[in-house]
Design an enzyme around this catalytic site. Structure first.
Site, PDB file in Angstrom:
ATOM      1  CE  LYS A 114      -3.957  -2.730   2.579  1.00  0.00           C
ATOM      2  NZ  LYS A 114      -4.809  -2.522   3.792  1.00  0.00           N
ATOM      3  CD  GLN A 158      -3.633  -4.265   6.459  1.00  0.00           C
ATOM      4  OE1 GLN A 158      -3.842  -3.898   6.111  1.00  0.00           O
ATOM      5  NE2 GLN A 158      -3.763  -5.497   6.007  1.00  0.00           N
ATOM      6  CG  ASP A 181      -9.404  -0.102   4.785  1.00  0.00           C
ATOM      7  OD1 ASP A 181      -9.112  -0.586   3.976  1.00  0.00           O
ATOM      8  OD2 ASP A 181      -8.428  -0.840   5.795  1.00  0.00           O
TER       9      ASP A 181
HETATM   10  N1  LIG Z   1      -7.344  -2.402   6.935  1.00  0.00           N
HETATM   11  C1  LIG Z   1      -6.866  -3.500   5.964  1.00  0.00           C
HETATM   12  N2  LIG Z   1      -6.817  -4.432   7.127  1.00  0.00           N
HETATM   13  C2  LIG Z   1      -6.871  -5.744   5.596  1.00  0.00           C
HETATM   14  C3  LIG Z   1      -7.403  -5.701   4.132  1.00  0.00           C
HETATM   15  C4  LIG Z   1      -8.362  -4.385   4.308  1.00  0.00           C
HETATM   16  O1  LIG Z   1      -8.488  -4.198   2.945  1.00  0.00           O
HETATM   17  N3  LIG Z   1      -7.996  -3.425   5.208  1.00  0.00           N
HETATM   18  N4  LIG Z   1      -7.770  -6.697   3.130  1.00  0.00           N
HETATM   19  C5  LIG Z   1      -7.095  -8.014   4.101  1.00  0.00           C
HETATM   20  C6  LIG Z   1      -5.920  -8.186   3.310  1.00  0.00           C
HETATM   21  N5  LIG Z   1      -5.379  -7.388   2.605  1.00  0.00           N
HETATM   22  C7  LIG Z   1      -5.231  -6.136   2.020  1.00  0.00           C
HETATM   23  O2  LIG Z   1      -4.878  -5.228   3.233  1.00  0.00           O
HETATM   24  C8  LIG Z   1      -6.434  -8.242   0.931  1.00  0.00           C
HETATM   25  C9  LIG Z   1      -5.616  -9.364   1.089  1.00  0.00           C
HETATM   26  C10 LIG Z   1      -5.789  -9.801   0.103  1.00  0.00           C
HETATM   27  C11 LIG Z   1      -6.821  -9.321  -0.884  1.00  0.00           C
HETATM   28  C12 LIG Z   1      -6.917 -10.196  -2.461  1.00  0.00           C
HETATM   29  O3  LIG Z   1      -7.716  -9.713  -3.275  1.00  0.00           O
HETATM   30  N6  LIG Z   1      -6.681 -11.113  -2.487  1.00  0.00           N
HETATM   31  C13 LIG Z   1      -6.623 -12.561  -3.367  1.00  0.00           C
HETATM   32  C14 LIG Z   1      -5.205 -12.874  -4.088  1.00  0.00           C
HETATM   33  C15 LIG Z   1      -4.538 -11.866  -4.871  1.00  0.00           C
HETATM   34  C16 LIG Z   1      -3.499 -12.723  -5.628  1.00  0.00           C
HETATM   35  O4  LIG Z   1      -2.243 -13.012  -5.160  1.00  0.00           O
HETATM   36  O5  LIG Z   1      -3.367 -12.137  -6.399  1.00  0.00           O
HETATM   37  C17 LIG Z   1      -7.727 -13.806  -3.324  1.00  0.00           C
HETATM   38  O6  LIG Z   1      -7.653 -14.196  -2.589  1.00  0.00           O
HETATM   39  O7  LIG Z   1      -7.905 -14.311  -4.009  1.00  0.00           O
HETATM   40  C18 LIG Z   1      -6.985  -8.375  -1.158  1.00  0.00           C
HETATM   41  C19 LIG Z   1      -6.194  -7.657  -0.215  1.00  0.00           C
HETATM   42  C20 LIG Z   1      -7.000  -8.539   5.219  1.00  0.00           C
HETATM   43  N7  LIG Z   1      -6.811  -7.456   6.441  1.00  0.00           N
END
Ligand SMILES: Nc1nc2c(c(=O)[nH]1)N[C@@H](CN(C=O)c1ccc(C(=O)N[C@@H](CCC(=O)O)C(=O)O)cc1)CN2
Length: 243
Positions: A114, A158, A181
Site C-alpha cells: 500500500k 491493517q 477502508d
Molecule cells: N485494513 C484492512 N485490513 C485488511 C484488508 C483490507 O482491505 N483493509 N484486507 C485483507 C488484507 N489485504 C489488504 O490489506 C488483502 C488481501 C488479499 C487481497 C486479495 O485480493 N487477494 C486475492 C489474491 C490476490 C493475488 O494474490 O493475486 C484472493 O484472495 O483471491 C486483497 C487485499 C485483510 N486485512
C-alpha cells in the site's frame, strides 16, 4: 483480487463478453464503478468524467479472463496524472496513514504494498508501526492524531489486530470522512441502505465491481453467489452486487 473477480465473474455470468482492444481502452480510460463522494477537494477539482455507456458492449457473449493487472496499471496511471494535476492546481496531495499492529508477515506485505502504491502515485503516506502487545489506548491516541492531521485524508488500520484488542472499538475511532477502508459502521450501514451512499467502500469488493463493469458485465438482474461473509470482502461484495 484477480481470483476473486474470476470467481465473481463466473458466478454472475455463465458466459462473459470478449472486448476488442479499442473497447477495453475506452472503458479503461476512467474509473467506471459508482463514484464516491469527494471530501475536501476544491470545487474546481473534477477527478473523473462521466462513466461510459455499457450497452454498446452487451451484444457479443463469450467467456473472457479479465486481466486485472492491465486494468490496475491503467487506473494507477490515471491516479498519478490526477494527483499531479491536483498538486499543480492546489499545491496539495492526498495523504494516507496506515496503522500496523504487530509483526504478521502477510499484514506487513500488504501494508508495504500500500505504501509503495502511494509512493508511485505521488500520494503522501505515513506508517505507524505499533508493537504486538500495545494497548487499545495507544492505538486510539495514534488514530486521534491522524484524525486531526489535515495532511492526512485517509486512515486505515491493517487487520487482523492482535486478539487482546477490541477491533470494533478501534475501527469506530477512525474519523468517518477518513475511513478509506469503509469499515466504520456508518459507512457499512449506508452501503447496506437503499438511497444512501457510503463515503468509502472496502477496496477488494469495490475492485471486483470495477473489474466486472470494465469487462462489460451488466450486473443488474443477474444471480450472484458470494462465498464468505467477512466484513472486509463477502458482506460488502454482496451489498455492492445488490446496488
Ligand atoms: N485494513 C484492512 N485490513 C485488511 C484488508 C483490507 O482491505 N483493509 N484486507 C485483507 C488484507 N489485504 C489488504 O490489506 C488483502 C488481501 C488479499 C487481497 C486479495 O485480493 N487477494 C486475492 C489474491 C490476490 C493475488 O494474490 O493475486 C484472493 O484472495 O483471491 C486483497 C487485499 C485483510 N486485512
Amino acid at each position: 483480487m484477480l481470483l476473486v473477480a474470476r470467481k465473481a465473474l463466473a458466478a454472475v455470468h455463465s458466459k462473459a463478453i470478449r472486448l476488442t482492444t479499442r473497447e477495453v481502452h475506452y472503458l479503461s480510460s476512467i474509473l467506471v464503478s459508482p463514484p464516491l463522494v469527494s471530501l475536501d477537494l476544491p470545487e474546481n477539482w473534477i477527478p473523473y468524467s462521466d462513466p461510459p455507456p455499457l450497452a454498446a458492449f452487451e451484444t457479443e457473449q463469450k467467456t473472457v479472463v479479465i486481466d486485472g493487472k492491465v486494468i490496475a496499471e491503467e487506473i494507477r496511471t490515471k491516479i498519478i496524472s490526477e494527483v499531479g494535476k491536483m498538486k499543480k492546481a492546489v499545491g496539495k496531495v492526498p495523504g494516507l496513514a496506515v496503522v500496523l499492529v504487530g509483526q504478521q508477515r502477510d499484514s506487513q506485505t500488504y501494508v508495504r504494498n500500500k505504501i509503495k502504491a502511494c509512493e508511485e502515485a505521488g500520494i503522501k503516506s505515513v506508517l505507524a508501526e505499533l508493537p504486538e502487545d500495545c494497548s487499545e489506548g495507544h492505538i486510539i491516541s495514534v488514530l486521534k492524531e491522524f484524525n486531526e492531521d489535515t495532511s492526512i485524508h485517509g486512515v486505515l488500520v491493517q487487520l487482523p489486530l492482535p486478539q487482546h484488542l477490541d477491533e470494533s472499538k478501534i475501527l469506530n475511532m477512525v474519523r468517518l470522512e477518513k475511513d478509506v477502508d469503509g469499515f466504520h459502521p456508518l459507512n457499512m450501514g449506508n452501503l447496506a441502505m437503499r438511497g444512501r451512499e457510503p463515503l468509502f467502500v472496502s477496496c477488494t469488493p469495490k475492485g471486483c465491481v470495477e473489474l466486472l463493469i470494465r469487462a462489460g458485465v451488466e450486473i443488474a438482474g443477474k444471480n450472484a453467489v458470494v462465498i464468505g461473509r467477512s466484513n472486509i470482502v463477502g458482506l460488502p461484495m454482496s451489498l455492492l452486487l445488490q446496488a
